[in-house]
Write an enzyme that holds these catalytic residues in place. Structure first.
Site, PDB file in Angstrom:
ATOM      1  N   ASP A 190       0.916  -1.272  -0.197  1.00 48.95           N
ATOM      2  CA  ASP A 190       0.095   0.094  -0.108  1.00 48.95           C
ATOM      3  C   ASP A 190       1.044   1.342  -0.100  1.00 48.95           C
ATOM      4  OD1 ASP A 190      -2.309   1.506   0.025  1.00 48.95           O
ATOM      5  OD2 ASP A 190      -2.490   1.638   2.075  1.00 48.95           O
ATOM      6  N   GLN A 305      -3.222  -5.292   6.137  1.00 51.57           N
ATOM      7  CA  GLN A 305      -2.917  -4.230   7.135  1.00 51.57           C
ATOM      8  C   GLN A 305      -4.097  -4.450   8.404  1.00 51.57           C
ATOM      9  OE1 GLN A 305      -3.890  -1.531   3.998  1.00 51.57           O
ATOM     10  NE2 GLN A 305      -2.083  -0.295   4.521  1.00 51.57           N
ATOM     11  N   ASP A 337      -2.067   9.252   9.814  1.00 55.35           N
ATOM     12  CA  ASP A 337      -2.687   8.596   8.597  1.00 55.35           C
ATOM     13  C   ASP A 337      -3.943   7.996   9.062  1.00 55.35           C
ATOM     14  OD1 ASP A 337      -2.331   7.449   5.945  1.00 55.35           O
ATOM     15  OD2 ASP A 337      -2.705   5.756   7.094  1.00 55.35           O
ATOM     16  N   GLU A 379      -4.906  13.252   8.837  1.00 51.19           N
ATOM     17  CA  GLU A 379      -5.243  12.955   7.617  1.00 51.19           C
ATOM     18  C   GLU A 379      -6.761  12.366   7.716  1.00 51.19           C
ATOM     19  OE1 GLU A 379      -5.756  10.128   3.925  1.00 51.19           O
ATOM     20  OE2 GLU A 379      -5.259   9.384   5.625  1.00 51.19           O
ATOM     21  N   HIS A 448      -1.281  11.783  -3.070  1.00 47.32           N
ATOM     22  CA  HIS A 448      -0.942  10.667  -3.613  1.00 47.32           C
ATOM     23  C   HIS A 448      -2.073   9.750  -3.792  1.00 47.32           C
ATOM     24  CE1 HIS A 448      -1.252   9.648   0.564  1.00 47.32           C
ATOM     25  NE2 HIS A 448      -1.402   8.569   0.367  1.00 47.32           N
TER      26      HIS A 448
HETATM   27  C1  GLC Z   1      -4.312   6.690   4.045  1.00 49.75           C
HETATM   28  C2  GLC Z   1      -3.289   6.757   3.264  1.00 49.75           C
HETATM   29  C3  GLC Z   1      -3.430   5.818   1.896  1.00 49.75           C
HETATM   30  C4  GLC Z   1      -3.700   4.485   2.547  1.00 49.75           C
HETATM   31  C5  GLC Z   1      -4.519   4.560   3.707  1.00 49.75           C
HETATM   32  C6  GLC Z   1      -4.244   3.361   4.446  1.00 49.75           C
HETATM   33  O1  GLC Z   1      -5.437   7.226   3.734  1.00 49.75           O
HETATM   34  O2  GLC Z   1      -2.889   8.126   2.550  1.00 49.75           O
HETATM   35  O3  GLC Z   1      -2.804   5.829   0.612  1.00 49.75           O
HETATM   36  O4  GLC Z   1      -4.161   3.568   1.688  1.00 49.75           O
HETATM   37  O5  GLC Z   1      -4.211   5.411   4.730  1.00 49.75           O
HETATM   38  O6  GLC Z   1      -3.066   3.401   5.355  1.00 49.75           O
HETATM   39  C1  GLC Z   2      -8.219   6.588   3.267  1.00 50.08           C
HETATM   40  C2  GLC Z   2      -8.214   7.906   2.834  1.00 50.08           C
HETATM   41  C3  GLC Z   2      -9.147   8.111   1.724  1.00 50.08           C
HETATM   42  C4  GLC Z   2      -8.856   7.248   0.517  1.00 50.08           C
HETATM   43  C5  GLC Z   2      -8.209   5.866   1.072  1.00 50.08           C
HETATM   44  C6  GLC Z   2      -7.553   5.009  -0.048  1.00 50.08           C
HETATM   45  O1  GLC Z   2      -9.271   5.920   3.608  1.00 50.08           O
HETATM   46  O2  GLC Z   2      -8.911   8.691   3.994  1.00 50.08           O
HETATM   47  O3  GLC Z   2      -9.271   9.288   1.130  1.00 50.08           O
HETATM   48  O4  GLC Z   2      -9.832   6.932  -0.427  1.00 50.08           O
HETATM   49  O5  GLC Z   2      -7.688   5.812   2.088  1.00 50.08           O
HETATM   50  O6  GLC Z   2      -6.533   5.769  -0.573  1.00 50.08           O
END
Ligand code: GLC
Ligand code: GLC
Length: 695
Positions: A190, A305, A337, A379, A448
């Protein structure tokens, strides 16, 4: 029992989460249910009184310990920080982990972790702590500009990043976010968000010593290092996960598992899938290890995960240790995150629960006590009403994260470009609660991840649109299938059951630059460049910390090379995670090229921004109503500099606003010269923007 006595639990005693008494797991974990809520419901004054009494009992010992560990003025400062932050540690821990002496013991133990971390900070970081205590709102300075990149894609290795610092300096960057760089699991990971070791750097990128070295180099150039802190989960291969599965008592209760589908089904009934196409559901079957744990393990994201169980105070303590060690390596900004997912409650969507805010408040306070140079960034990609609390904006302020992604602004800008209409943005932004003065947005055009259309039905309704059809339109538009669309993106995680989908694609491709180049259409290219600059002009001038996503300064387009790598091919977010390319980079000084135009303008945005006191992120942003639906207008006021107004015409036609909005202001930034004012109107060309300020 969890709760008040959690910390005193004899090691090795089976808990409901370690598999040994798995049936028991049907009960909602304490601290996530009635007991935590009872504490939360106590009047504030009562909870504060309890915290104050607890602090009184603890202070004499703490003074002695701080004197022994730090000595002199550092000890005085440490104790002062504890006194100031104590309620922010004690109150949330009390709500999370129970009442009375148990929580006092837990607080004492965590403060000891903080003290040891403070004592371990090298002299340069202690000096930085001093500076930041003198200037605690440093991250709100208008000179702040962030840059976000993958280490390998940007510069090969951590050592390689050194060679790119001049590039960052040219762009006025003061904050560098390097995407996940701790050691991930092998194979699919990921993009590094499946961490297998919190204390090692991905060997392909370098070592922890390299990271420390780079942090020092950045500091010397006035740049802060930001890295990801993946709080919600670890890789299945992480030692905590291995230990838990094997029945190691030190990791008992670190993850959640159920013996059968009853509870997973009950939770999944109300939690949306994050990755519906290849990781539907929120639990993964893990065969039970002999004498250990296993069963249906909670996995909100990919199956590798595993979600940490924060109803267990040991998990909190372990994560605090991780945070403070990262801070000790010189990391100044921790990107927390996926924080909305930290607290799980049955019958909810599993996001933004009260526990999440307790956890962040306590984590933040303890981090500030140990390493005051450090700030947290949330985030939280959630609905507007759920977003502001991550900055401490509850009905009563409580310090949480200093920064949070302004997901709303990002989504609304893209929505406005597609509709050529700023009304939804104006309405939704005006409805958002104000941000506490201590906290600020991180504003951005692209990152990203995919773009999820977090447009609320209420906001859509307020401008006469239907939420679901508008979101469907945005997916059609940005995937390019809407007739006449300029965008070349792709659907991400389309869910046939719900019709939901999100969008992948680089900013340049979503703005129409790819399409224009493919068709060799000079007019369309010009419009694409103007769109890309317009979005950045809003993001740099909105107030907050603008984050520039690597590659956007050179208008890099979608990159489909990920399809050749089986570990990436199934995740189209990789199309907008570009490899830094030296050829377009070499053109950055040539004003006749796309790269040259973007690069020069982004430099200018940062330089003008740095001089505008009104862009200090501690001043509020007011979005204003206007009579031309195409224009977004925002105003900022700073007591030292007076008024600043930003105008952005999101349509392909000329637009204008009442001249009164900009009376007495000078244009300080625009692509088209000073904003002309005539006939009582201030005029903008198609896709035009301007920043105006008091002279
Ligand atoms: C956050 C990251 C995303 C990831 C997710 C799980 O949203 O930005 O890239 O897939 O967390 O860790
Ligand atoms: C996390 C982020 C969401 C994103 C996802 C996969 O859930 O918060 O925005 O779509 O990861 O990238």
């Amino acid at each position: 029992m969890r709760g008040g006595t959690g910390i005193d639990r004899a090691p090795g005693r089976p808990t409901r989460h370690d598999g040994a008494v798995i049936e028991d797991a049907r009960l909602p974990p304490e601290g996530h249910g009635p007991s935590g809520d009872a504490t939360r419901r106590l009047p504030d004054v009562e909870r504060r009184r309890r915290a104050a009494a607890s602090l009184r009992r603890l202070l004499p010992g703490l003074r002695r310990d701080a004197e022994a560990a730090l000595g002199g003025t550092d000890a005085v400062a440490f104790v002062a920080r504890v006194e100031r932050s104590y309620p922010d540690v004690h109150l949330p821990l009390d709500a999370l982990y129970g009442r009375g002496s148990g929580v006092d013991a837990l607080t004492r133990r965590l403060l000891r972790v903080a003290l040891d971390a403070a004592a371990a900070r090298p002299p340069e970081l202690r000096a930085l702590d001093r500076r930041r205590e003198v200037d605690p709102r440093w991250y709100q300075d208008p000179r702040m500009v962030g840059y976000v990149a993958y280490t390998d894609r940007f510069a090969g290795t951590l050592a390689g990043v050194t060679g790119r610092l001049d590039h960052l300096a040219e762009l006025g960057v003061t904050y560098l976010h390097l995407m996940p760089l701790l050691k991930p699991r092998e194979g699919e990971n990921d993009g590094g968000y499946a961490v297998a070791d919190h204390d090692a750097v991905d060997p392909r990128l370098g070592t922890m010593a390299d990271l420390e070295h780079l942090a020092g180099e950045l500091r010397a150039r006035g740049m802060s290092l930001c890295v990801d802190l993946v709080l919600n989960h670890t890789a299945a291969e992480h030692p905590w996960a291995r230990g838990w599965l094997a029945g190691d008592p030190r990791y008992a209760g670190f993850y959640t598992a159920f013996a059968d589908r009853e509870m997973p089904d009950a939770y999944e009934a109300t939690t949306p899938d994050v990755f519906p196409d290849r990781a539907p559901g929120s639990f993964t079957w893990v065969p039970r290890a002999r004498g250990g744990a296993g069963g249906w393990v909670r996995t909100t994201f990919w199956d590798y995960q595993w979600d940490l169980d924060y109803s267990n105070p040991e998990v909190f303590a372990a994560m605090l240790g991780t945070v403070l060690r990262l801070a000790g390596h010189g990391v100044e900004i921790l990107r927390c995150d996926a924080v909305p997912f930290l607290g799980k409650r049955l019958g909810t969507n599993g996001q933004n629960q009260p526990e999440v805010h307790d956890l962040l408040q306590a984590l933040h306070a303890l981090t500030t006590v140990a390493a005051p140079a450090t700030v947290l960034k949330a985030e939280a990609i959630v609905a507007p009403e759920d977003l502001v609390p991550y900055l401490g904006g509850h009905d009563r302020y409580r310090p949480e994260c200093e920064l949070a992604y302004h997901n709303q602004l990002m989504v609304l800008l893209w929505s406005s470009l597609a509709t050529r209409d700023a009304r939804l943005a104006t309405t939704a932004l005006r409805r958002m609660a104000p941000v506490p003065a201590e906290a600020s947005w991180a504003t951005y055009v692209r990152c990203h991840d995919d773009i999820g259309w977090a447009v609320s039905d209420t906001d859509a309704g307020a401008v006469g649109w239907d939420g679901p059809s508008h979101r469907r339109f945005l997916n059609d538009f940005y995937s390019g299938r809407f007739p006449g669309s300029f965008a070349q993106g792709a659907l991400f995680q389309e869910n046939p059951e719900t019709g939901d989908a999100r969008i992948s694609g680089s900013a340049a491709s979503l703005c129409g630059i790819s399409d224009a180049v493919d068709r060799g259409d000079a007019g369309a290219l010009e419009a694409g460049i103007r769109r890309l600059l317009l979005l950045h002009a809003v993001v740099y001038g909105y107030g907050g910390v603008p984050l520039l996503y690597s590659g956007d300064e050179l208008a890099l387009r979608n990159d489909v090379s990920y399809l050749d790598d089986p570990a990436l091919a199934d995740d189209n977010r990789w199309m907008h995670r570009p490899w830094f390319d030296d050829r377009p980079f070499a053109r950055r000084r040539d004003p006749s090229t796309v790269e040259g135009r973007l690069f020069a303008r982004l430099r200018e945005f940062a330089a003008v921004r740095a001089e505008q006191l009104a862009l200090h992120a501690g001043a509020p942003t007011d979005v204003l109503e206007t009579d031309d639906p195409a224009v977004l207008v925002w105003r900022r006021r700073h007591p030292r500099s007076g008024t600043f107004v930003g105008l952005a015409n999101l349509s392909d036609r000329p637009a204008s606003v009442d001249a009164g909005l900009v009376a007495g202001l000078d244009t300080v930034l625009s692509l088209d010269g000073p904003v002309p004012v005539h006939d009582g109107r201030a005029h903008l060309p198609a896709l035009g923007f301007a920043w105006l300020a008091e002279p």
